[in-house]
Motif scaffolding. Structure first.
Motif, PDB file in Angstrom:
ATOM      1  N   GLN A  86       0.836  -1.206   0.000  1.00 58.44           N
ATOM      2  CA  GLN A  86       0.000   0.000   0.000  1.00 58.44           C
ATOM      3  C   GLN A  86       0.871   1.257   0.000  1.00 58.44           C
ATOM      4  O   GLN A  86       0.558   2.232  -0.682  1.00 58.44           O
ATOM      5  CB  GLN A  86      -0.956  -0.005   1.195  1.00 58.44           C
ATOM      6  CG  GLN A  86      -2.068  -1.016   1.040  1.00 58.44           C
ATOM      7  CD  GLN A  86      -3.196  -0.823   2.036  1.00 58.44           C
ATOM      8  OE1 GLN A  86      -3.290   0.187   2.733  1.00 58.44           O
ATOM      9  NE2 GLN A  86      -4.085  -1.807   2.102  1.00 58.44           N
ATOM     10  N   THR A  87       1.975   1.239   0.740  1.00 59.28           N
ATOM     11  CA  THR A  87       2.865   2.395   0.773  1.00 59.28           C
ATOM     12  C   THR A  87       3.505   2.613  -0.588  1.00 59.28           C
ATOM     13  O   THR A  87       3.608   3.751  -1.062  1.00 59.28           O
ATOM     14  CB  THR A  87       3.935   2.233   1.869  1.00 59.28           C
ATOM     15  OG1 THR A  87       3.294   1.970   3.120  1.00 59.28           O
ATOM     16  CG2 THR A  87       4.789   3.493   1.999  1.00 59.28           C
ATOM     17  N   VAL A  88       3.918   1.540  -1.242  1.00 60.69           N
ATOM     18  CA  VAL A  88       4.479   1.651  -2.598  1.00 60.69           C
ATOM     19  C   VAL A  88       3.460   2.295  -3.530  1.00 60.69           C
ATOM     20  O   VAL A  88       3.799   3.194  -4.310  1.00 60.69           O
ATOM     21  CB  VAL A  88       4.932   0.268  -3.123  1.00 60.69           C
ATOM     22  CG1 VAL A  88       5.212   0.308  -4.624  1.00 60.69           C
ATOM     23  CG2 VAL A  88       6.160  -0.215  -2.365  1.00 60.69           C
ATOM     24  N   ARG A  89       2.211   1.860  -3.443  1.00 67.22           N
ATOM     25  CA  ARG A  89       1.170   2.436  -4.313  1.00 67.22           C
ATOM     26  C   ARG A  89       0.974   3.922  -4.010  1.00 67.22           C
ATOM     27  O   ARG A  89       0.864   4.740  -4.929  1.00 67.22           O
ATOM     28  CB  ARG A  89      -0.143   1.673  -4.160  1.00 67.22           C
ATOM     29  CG  ARG A  89      -1.266   2.219  -5.005  1.00 67.22           C
ATOM     30  CD  ARG A  89      -0.941   2.182  -6.489  1.00 67.22           C
ATOM     31  NE  ARG A  89      -2.012   2.809  -7.251  1.00 67.22           N
ATOM     32  CZ  ARG A  89      -1.853   3.335  -8.461  1.00 67.22           C
ATOM     33  NH1 ARG A  89      -0.687   3.289  -9.074  1.00 67.22           N
ATOM     34  NH2 ARG A  89      -2.876   3.895  -9.061  1.00 67.22           N
ATOM     35  N   CYS A  90       0.926   4.282  -2.738  1.00 67.77           N
ATOM     36  CA  CYS A  90       0.794   5.696  -2.370  1.00 67.77           C
ATOM     37  C   CYS A  90       1.958   6.512  -2.937  1.00 67.77           C
ATOM     38  O   CYS A  90       1.763   7.612  -3.471  1.00 67.77           O
ATOM     39  CB  CYS A  90       0.753   5.853  -0.853  1.00 67.77           C
ATOM     40  SG  CYS A  90      -0.705   5.169  -0.052  1.00 67.77           S
ATOM     41  N   LEU A  91       3.159   5.972  -2.838  1.00 64.36           N
ATOM     42  CA  LEU A  91       4.341   6.667  -3.357  1.00 64.36           C
ATOM     43  C   LEU A  91       4.286   6.795  -4.880  1.00 64.36           C
ATOM     44  O   LEU A  91       4.671   7.828  -5.436  1.00 64.36           O
ATOM     45  CB  LEU A  91       5.616   5.949  -2.922  1.00 64.36           C
ATOM     46  CG  LEU A  91       5.975   6.126  -1.455  1.00 64.36           C
ATOM     47  CD1 LEU A  91       7.000   5.083  -1.020  1.00 64.36           C
ATOM     48  CD2 LEU A  91       6.499   7.533  -1.191  1.00 64.36           C
ATOM     49  N   ASP A  92       3.797   5.766  -5.559  1.00 68.19           N
ATOM     50  CA  ASP A  92       3.650   5.839  -7.023  1.00 68.19           C
ATOM     51  C   ASP A  92       2.708   6.978  -7.414  1.00 68.19           C
ATOM     52  O   ASP A  92       2.999   7.753  -8.330  1.00 68.19           O
ATOM     53  CB  ASP A  92       3.110   4.527  -7.586  1.00 68.19           C
ATOM     54  CG  ASP A  92       4.110   3.384  -7.549  1.00 68.19           C
ATOM     55  OD1 ASP A  92       5.324   3.637  -7.346  1.00 68.19           O
ATOM     56  OD2 ASP A  92       3.669   2.226  -7.717  1.00 68.19           O
ATOM     57  N   ILE A  93       1.580   7.081  -6.736  1.00 67.39           N
ATOM     58  CA  ILE A  93       0.595   8.131  -7.033  1.00 67.39           C
ATOM     59  C   ILE A  93       1.188   9.501  -6.724  1.00 67.39           C
ATOM     60  O   ILE A  93       1.072  10.436  -7.527  1.00 67.39           O
ATOM     61  CB  ILE A  93      -0.698   7.901  -6.222  1.00 67.39           C
ATOM     62  CG1 ILE A  93      -1.378   6.606  -6.675  1.00 67.39           C
ATOM     63  CG2 ILE A  93      -1.645   9.100  -6.356  1.00 67.39           C
ATOM     64  CD1 ILE A  93      -2.467   6.122  -5.723  1.00 67.39           C
ATOM     65  N   ALA A  94       1.837   9.624  -5.566  1.00 69.15           N
ATOM     66  CA  ALA A  94       2.431  10.906  -5.176  1.00 69.15           C
ATOM     67  C   ALA A  94       3.545  11.312  -6.134  1.00 69.15           C
ATOM     68  O   ALA A  94       3.671  12.485  -6.504  1.00 69.15           O
ATOM     69  CB  ALA A  94       2.949  10.823  -3.743  1.00 69.15           C
ATOM     70  N   GLN A  95       4.360  10.349  -6.555  1.00 68.15           N
ATOM     71  CA  GLN A  95       5.447  10.647  -7.483  1.00 68.15           C
ATOM     72  C   GLN A  95       4.902  11.128  -8.823  1.00 68.15           C
ATOM     73  O   GLN A  95       5.433  12.077  -9.410  1.00 68.15           O
ATOM     74  CB  GLN A  95       6.322   9.405  -7.676  1.00 68.15           C
ATOM     75  CG  GLN A  95       7.560   9.655  -8.506  1.00 68.15           C
ATOM     76  CD  GLN A  95       8.510   8.466  -8.508  1.00 68.15           C
ATOM     77  OE1 GLN A  95       8.228   7.410  -7.942  1.00 68.15           O
ATOM     78  NE2 GLN A  95       9.651   8.631  -9.144  1.00 68.15           N
ATOM     79  N   ALA A  96       3.828  10.524  -9.300  1.00 65.99           N
ATOM     80  CA  ALA A  96       3.203  10.966 -10.550  1.00 65.99           C
ATOM     81  C   ALA A  96       2.649  12.382 -10.406  1.00 65.99           C
ATOM     82  O   ALA A  96       2.751  13.202 -11.324  1.00 65.99           O
ATOM     83  CB  ALA A  96       2.099   9.993 -10.968  1.00 65.99           C
ATOM     84  N   ALA A  97       2.078  12.699  -9.248  1.00 71.30           N
ATOM     85  CA  ALA A  97       1.548  14.048  -9.003  1.00 71.30           C
ATOM     86  C   ALA A  97       2.687  15.066  -8.978  1.00 71.30           C
ATOM     87  O   ALA A  97       2.557  16.166  -9.537  1.00 71.30           O
ATOM     88  CB  ALA A  97       0.763  14.084  -7.699  1.00 71.30           C
ATOM     89  N   LEU A  98       3.799  14.709  -8.330  1.00 76.60           N
ATOM     90  CA  LEU A  98       4.959  15.602  -8.330  1.00 76.60           C
ATOM     91  C   LEU A  98       5.423  15.881  -9.751  1.00 76.60           C
ATOM     92  O   LEU A  98       5.677  17.032 -10.126  1.00 76.60           O
ATOM     93  CB  LEU A  98       6.113  14.986  -7.536  1.00 76.60           C
ATOM     94  CG  LEU A  98       6.006  14.989  -6.025  1.00 76.60           C
ATOM     95  CD1 LEU A  98       7.094  14.104  -5.427  1.00 76.60           C
ATOM     96  CD2 LEU A  98       6.096  16.408  -5.475  1.00 76.60           C
ATOM     97  N   LYS A  99       5.539  14.827 -10.550  1.00 73.93           N
ATOM     98  CA  LYS A  99       5.993  14.981 -11.931  1.00 73.93           C
ATOM     99  C   LYS A  99       5.057  15.896 -12.714  1.00 73.93           C
ATOM    100  O   LYS A  99       5.506  16.774 -13.455  1.00 73.93           O
ATOM    101  CB  LYS A  99       6.097  13.612 -12.610  1.00 73.93           C
ATOM    102  CG  LYS A  99       6.640  13.678 -14.024  1.00 73.93           C
ATOM    103  CD  LYS A  99       6.807  12.303 -14.626  1.00 73.93           C
ATOM    104  CE  LYS A  99       7.356  12.431 -16.037  1.00 73.93           C
ATOM    105  NZ  LYS A  99       7.488  11.115 -16.676  1.00 73.93           N
ATOM    106  N   ALA A 100       3.746  15.714 -12.534  1.00 69.02           N
ATOM    107  CA  ALA A 100       2.770  16.553 -13.231  1.00 69.02           C
ATOM    108  C   ALA A 100       2.882  18.016 -12.814  1.00 69.02           C
ATOM    109  O   ALA A 100       2.534  18.913 -13.577  1.00 69.02           O
ATOM    110  CB  ALA A 100       1.349  16.034 -12.981  1.00 69.02           C
ATOM    111  N   ALA A 101       3.396  18.244 -11.597  1.00 64.55           N
ATOM    112  CA  ALA A 101       3.579  19.611 -11.095  1.00 64.55           C
ATOM    113  C   ALA A 101       4.981  20.144 -11.393  1.00 64.55           C
ATOM    114  O   ALA A 101       5.353  21.219 -10.927  1.00 64.55           O
ATOM    115  CB  ALA A 101       3.317  19.653  -9.589  1.00 64.55           C
ATOM    116  N   GLY A 102       5.774  19.376 -12.142  1.00 65.61           N
ATOM    117  CA  GLY A 102       7.110  19.821 -12.499  1.00 65.61           C
ATOM    118  C   GLY A 102       8.147  19.617 -11.422  1.00 65.61           C
ATOM    119  O   GLY A 102       9.170  20.295 -11.385  1.00 65.61           O
TER     120      GLY A 102
END
Length: 130
Positions: free
Chosen positions: A53-69
């Motif tokens: 679950q933590t890996v999945r949360c990190l994947d989502i957060a990392q994608a959001a960071l990337k989308a925000a530059g």
């Protein structure tokens, strides 16, 4: 320096319902909202497994960071919320795999529950990215 407000969506149906964004960038600051272990189909990933679950949360957060530059290297603070803090090492393992070199300020917090009782962990990130 551009101080426009940039909103990032992860496509969660809860975002418009609650009135929040997965991430918000204002100037160099990027805040990623409490991120739950949801799969693309809206179901909980890794039922019963704090690490998965933590890996999945990190994947989502990392994608959001990337989308925000921004990137994981820009993260200055993480907050990991667990329904059972005695399982913190499982979440810490996933956190360490992503942040061993970055070493942001990190806090583990026990909460009584989340919106969905299948969620064992949620996390938030704050980043500063020029």
């Amino acid at each position: 320096m551009d101080h426009a407000r940039q909103l990032v969506s992860s496509g969660s149906p809860l975002e418009p319902q609650i009135g929040f964004s997965r991430a918000v960038r204002k100037g160099a600051h990027v805040a990623v909202a409490g991120t739950a272990p949801l799969g693309d189909d809206g179901t909980t990933v890794g039922q019963g497994d704090v690490y998965a679950q933590t890996v999945r949360c990190l994947d989502i957060a990392q994608a959001a960071l990337k989308a925000a530059g921004a990137s994981l290297e820009d993260v200055v603070r993480t907050r990991i919320m667990l329904t059972d803090v005695t399982r913190w090492k499982e979440a810490a393992r996933a956190h360490g795999e992503r942040f061993a070199a970055v070493r942001p300020a990190c806090t583990f917090i026990e909460v009584s529950r989340f919106i969905d009782p299948e969620w064992l962990v949620e996390l938030e990130l704050d980043a500063i990215s020029d």
